[in-house]
Design a protein around this motif. Structure first.
Motif, PDB file in Angstrom:
ATOM      1  N   ILE A   3       0.850  -1.192   0.000  1.00  0.00           N
ATOM      2  CA  ILE A   3       0.000   0.000   0.000  1.00  0.00           C
ATOM      3  C   ILE A   3       0.884   1.241   0.000  1.00  0.00           C
ATOM      4  CG2 ILE A   3      -1.792   1.271   1.267  1.00  0.00           C
ATOM      5  CD1 ILE A   3      -2.664  -1.514   0.153  1.00  0.00           C
ATOM      6  N   LEU A   4       0.556   2.186  -0.880  1.00  0.00           N
ATOM      7  CA  LEU A   4       1.258   3.473  -0.900  1.00  0.00           C
ATOM      8  C   LEU A   4       0.528   4.437   0.019  1.00  0.00           C
ATOM      9  CD1 LEU A   4       3.036   5.829  -1.901  1.00  0.00           C
ATOM     10  CD2 LEU A   4       1.538   5.965  -3.923  1.00  0.00           C
ATOM     11  N   VAL A   5       1.279   5.054   0.931  1.00  0.00           N
ATOM     12  CA  VAL A   5       0.719   6.113   1.789  1.00  0.00           C
ATOM     13  C   VAL A   5       1.468   7.404   1.466  1.00  0.00           C
ATOM     14  CG1 VAL A   5       0.269   6.894   4.146  1.00  0.00           C
ATOM     15  CG2 VAL A   5       0.167   4.446   3.608  1.00  0.00           C
ATOM     16  N   THR A   6       0.802   8.319   0.783  1.00  0.00           N
ATOM     17  CA  THR A   6       1.467   9.599   0.486  1.00  0.00           C
ATOM     18  C   THR A   6       1.281  10.507   1.703  1.00  0.00           C
ATOM     19  OG1 THR A   6      -0.447  10.812  -0.365  1.00  0.00           O
ATOM     20  CG2 THR A   6       0.702   9.368  -1.932  1.00  0.00           C
ATOM     21  N   PHE A  11       1.151  13.769  10.346  1.00  0.00           N
ATOM     22  CA  PHE A  11       0.428  13.458  11.589  1.00  0.00           C
ATOM     23  C   PHE A  11      -0.525  12.270  11.390  1.00  0.00           C
ATOM     24  CE2 PHE A  11      -1.699  13.690  15.411  1.00  0.00           C
ATOM     25  CZ  PHE A  11      -2.917  14.357  15.428  1.00  0.00           C
ATOM     26  N   ILE A  12      -1.514  12.409  10.527  1.00  0.00           N
ATOM     27  CA  ILE A  12      -2.487  11.324  10.344  1.00  0.00           C
ATOM     28  C   ILE A  12      -1.855  10.185   9.543  1.00  0.00           C
ATOM     29  CG2 ILE A  12      -4.835  10.763   9.576  1.00  0.00           C
ATOM     30  CD1 ILE A  12      -5.398  13.823   9.680  1.00  0.00           C
ATOM     31  N   GLY A  13      -1.008  10.547   8.598  1.00  0.00           N
ATOM     32  CA  GLY A  13      -0.348   9.536   7.757  1.00  0.00           C
ATOM     33  C   GLY A  13       0.462   8.541   8.568  1.00  0.00           C
ATOM     34  N   SER A  14       1.262   9.039   9.506  1.00  0.00           N
ATOM     35  CA  SER A  14       2.130   8.142  10.291  1.00  0.00           C
ATOM     36  C   SER A  14       1.300   7.204  11.172  1.00  0.00           C
ATOM     37  CB  SER A  14       3.100   8.956  11.153  1.00  0.00           C
ATOM     38  OG  SER A  14       2.389   9.866  11.981  1.00  0.00           O
ATOM     39  N   LEU A  57       9.997  12.206  -2.109  1.00  0.00           N
ATOM     40  CA  LEU A  57       9.556  12.507  -3.476  1.00  0.00           C
ATOM     41  C   LEU A  57       8.486  13.574  -3.412  1.00  0.00           C
ATOM     42  CD1 LEU A  57       8.637   9.561  -5.844  1.00  0.00           C
ATOM     43  CD2 LEU A  57       7.169  11.511  -5.694  1.00  0.00           C
ATOM     44  N   ASP A  58       8.532  14.503  -4.385  1.00  0.00           N
ATOM     45  CA  ASP A  58       7.508  15.543  -4.424  1.00  0.00           C
ATOM     46  C   ASP A  58       6.491  15.179  -5.507  1.00  0.00           C
ATOM     47  OD1 ASP A  58       7.584  19.025  -3.800  1.00  0.00           O
ATOM     48  OD2 ASP A  58       6.007  17.894  -4.819  1.00  0.00           O
ATOM     49  N   LEU A  59       5.256  15.008  -5.109  1.00  0.00           N
ATOM     50  CA  LEU A  59       4.217  14.549  -6.043  1.00  0.00           C
ATOM     51  C   LEU A  59       3.905  15.595  -7.112  1.00  0.00           C
ATOM     52  CD1 LEU A  59       1.787  12.866  -3.488  1.00  0.00           C
ATOM     53  CD2 LEU A  59       3.200  11.680  -5.187  1.00  0.00           C
ATOM     54  N   HIS A  80      -4.072   8.674   0.195  1.00  0.00           N
ATOM     55  CA  HIS A  80      -3.442   9.932  -0.214  1.00  0.00           C
ATOM     56  C   HIS A  80      -3.663  11.032   0.816  1.00  0.00           C
ATOM     57  CE1 HIS A  80      -1.920  13.155  -2.581  1.00  0.00           C
ATOM     58  NE2 HIS A  80      -3.087  13.623  -2.973  1.00  0.00           N
ATOM     59  N   PHE A  81      -2.620  11.264   1.640  1.00  0.00           N
ATOM     60  CA  PHE A  81      -2.667  12.337   2.640  1.00  0.00           C
ATOM     61  C   PHE A  81      -1.916  13.583   2.171  1.00  0.00           C
ATOM     62  CE2 PHE A  81      -4.475  10.097   6.165  1.00  0.00           C
ATOM     63  CZ  PHE A  81      -4.014   8.798   6.125  1.00  0.00           C
ATOM     64  N   ALA A  82      -0.890  13.375   1.340  1.00  0.00           N
ATOM     65  CA  ALA A  82       0.058  14.466   1.050  1.00  0.00           C
ATOM     66  C   ALA A  82      -0.673  15.676   0.477  1.00  0.00           C
ATOM     67  CB  ALA A  82       1.115  13.975   0.050  1.00  0.00           C
TER      68      ALA A  82
END
Ligand code: WQD
Length: 337
Positions: A3-6, A11-14, A57-59, A80-82
């Motif tokens: 799974i990709l987590v951007t 905070f929520i992503g981690s 990486l910068d989306l 997708h959080f980023a």
């Protein structure tokens, strides 16, 4: 399953990465470290004992996104959080928000649409409702004219996903968060606001630890029981668990529509003064505060109707406001120790 987590170091992503690993998923994180640090990786490993893959990486760089999906062609789903997420900053610098939040989403979806199937979870916000007419707020409450470019990028993002899912193999769930607060019980990860916190809870914890002299309470003339604004403060761990459940729904093809929307809150509204009282109770610290004029763009009241998340998604927030405040305080003490 990978799974990709951007924005996975945010905070929520981690917190979501931790819950994904707890469920046995292999995680790859993309983060540009603009609002986080690689140290967060260490915190995740300390909690789960598993090191997620990490690509700085910068989306916004389309070629970099394309190259990522060439290397990680086995990504089964994306959370997708980023995104840039400071309401005030978005008013001052709208193009930064439109470029970052919209182009990143478009480049991601352009890669996903080439896969035979893709599950996509989008980090949206209750801000799309503006000041909703009826409380608690249901998912079919009208999306109002955005109060900020930040909020507008969430609305536009939802529309982009909906239009794309109609004509591709992408299945998506839009998660509209209310107010995420608190930190993991281990205090290995938590909220790391850069500079002066804009949000209420980090400002309270920094006041509690002595970093801030006094809390400004923005408005005590709202039409609410104690005159201060009401929000739905949801523990970030409850929120993280909802993401895993939503992803599993898509991976297991349990979704009823190509795009589904869920409000993620506790269903309970708390005023600013009630949050202060809760914090003072759990921390035994006094929070000095002063009533100030209302903050530009703030709404009076927002709390979630959680029926759909409870019955259709099969998720319910379990942690209380006091538990959220206690975890936020433990985290603040750890960070400053
Ligand atoms: C909560 C309440 C303030 C600070 C925003 C975004 C939302 C999401 C969460 C990103 C309000 C009051 C605050 C302070 C105060 N962000 N307050 N003194 O504005 O509800 O939501 O953050 O995803 O999209 O809109 O959260 O924590 O800033 O404010 O009195 O120093 O606390 O006026 O009533 P908000 P918040």
């Amino acid at each position: 399953m990978k799974i990709l987590v951007t924005g996975g170091l945010g905070f929520i992503g981690s917190h979501t990465v931790v819950e994904l690993q707890n469920e046995g998923f292999e995680v790859v994180i993309i983060d540009n470290l603009s609002n986080s640090s690689e140290d967060v990786l260490k915190g995740i490993v300390k909690i789960t004992g598993k090191e997620p893959l990490f690509e700085k990486l910068d989306l916004r760089e389309k070629a970099a996104v394309q190259n990522f999906f060439k290397i990680h062609s086995d990504v089964a789903g994306v959370i997708h959080f980023a995104a840039s997420k400071a309401v005030g900053e978005s008013v001052e610098n709208p193009l930064l928000y439109y470029e970052n939040n919209i182009s990143s989403l478009v480049y991601l979806l352009q890669e996903l649409q080439q896969k035979t199937e893709a599950s996509f979870i989008f980090s949206s916000s209750c801000t799309v409702y503006g000041q909703a007419e009826k409380m608690p707020i249901t998912e079919d409450a009208p999306v109002q004219v955005a109060m900020s470019p930040y909020g507008n990028t969430k609305q536009i993002g939802e529309e982009i996903i909906t239009d794309t899912a109609k004509v591709t193999n992408i299945r998506a769930i839009l998660l509209r968060y209310f107010n995420p607060v608190g930190a993991h019980e281990t205090t290995e990860i938590g909220e790391l606001p850069l500079g002066v916190p804009q949000n209420l809870v980090p400002f309270i914890t920094q006041t509690g630890i002595g970093l801030r002299k006094e809390l400004s309470v923005f408005g005590n003339d709202y039409p609410t029981p104690d005159g201060t604004a009401i929000r739905d403060y949801i523990h970030v761990v409850d929120l993280a668990k909802a993401h895993v459940i939503a992803l599993q729904r898509l991976l297991n093809k349990k979704n009823l529509h190509k795009v589904e929307t869920f409000n993620l809150g506790t269903g309970k509204g708390s005023s600013v003064l009630e949050v202060i009282t809760s914090f003072e109770k759990v921390s035994e610290k006094k929070i000095p505060y002063q009533f100030m004029p209302r903050r530009e763009g703030d709404i009076t009241e927002a709390y979630a109707n959680t029926d759909k998340a409870n019955t259709v998604l099969g998720w319910k927030a379990e942690l209380t406001l006091d538990e959220a405040m206690a975890s936020a305080w433990k985290w603040e003490q750890k960070v400053r120790s």
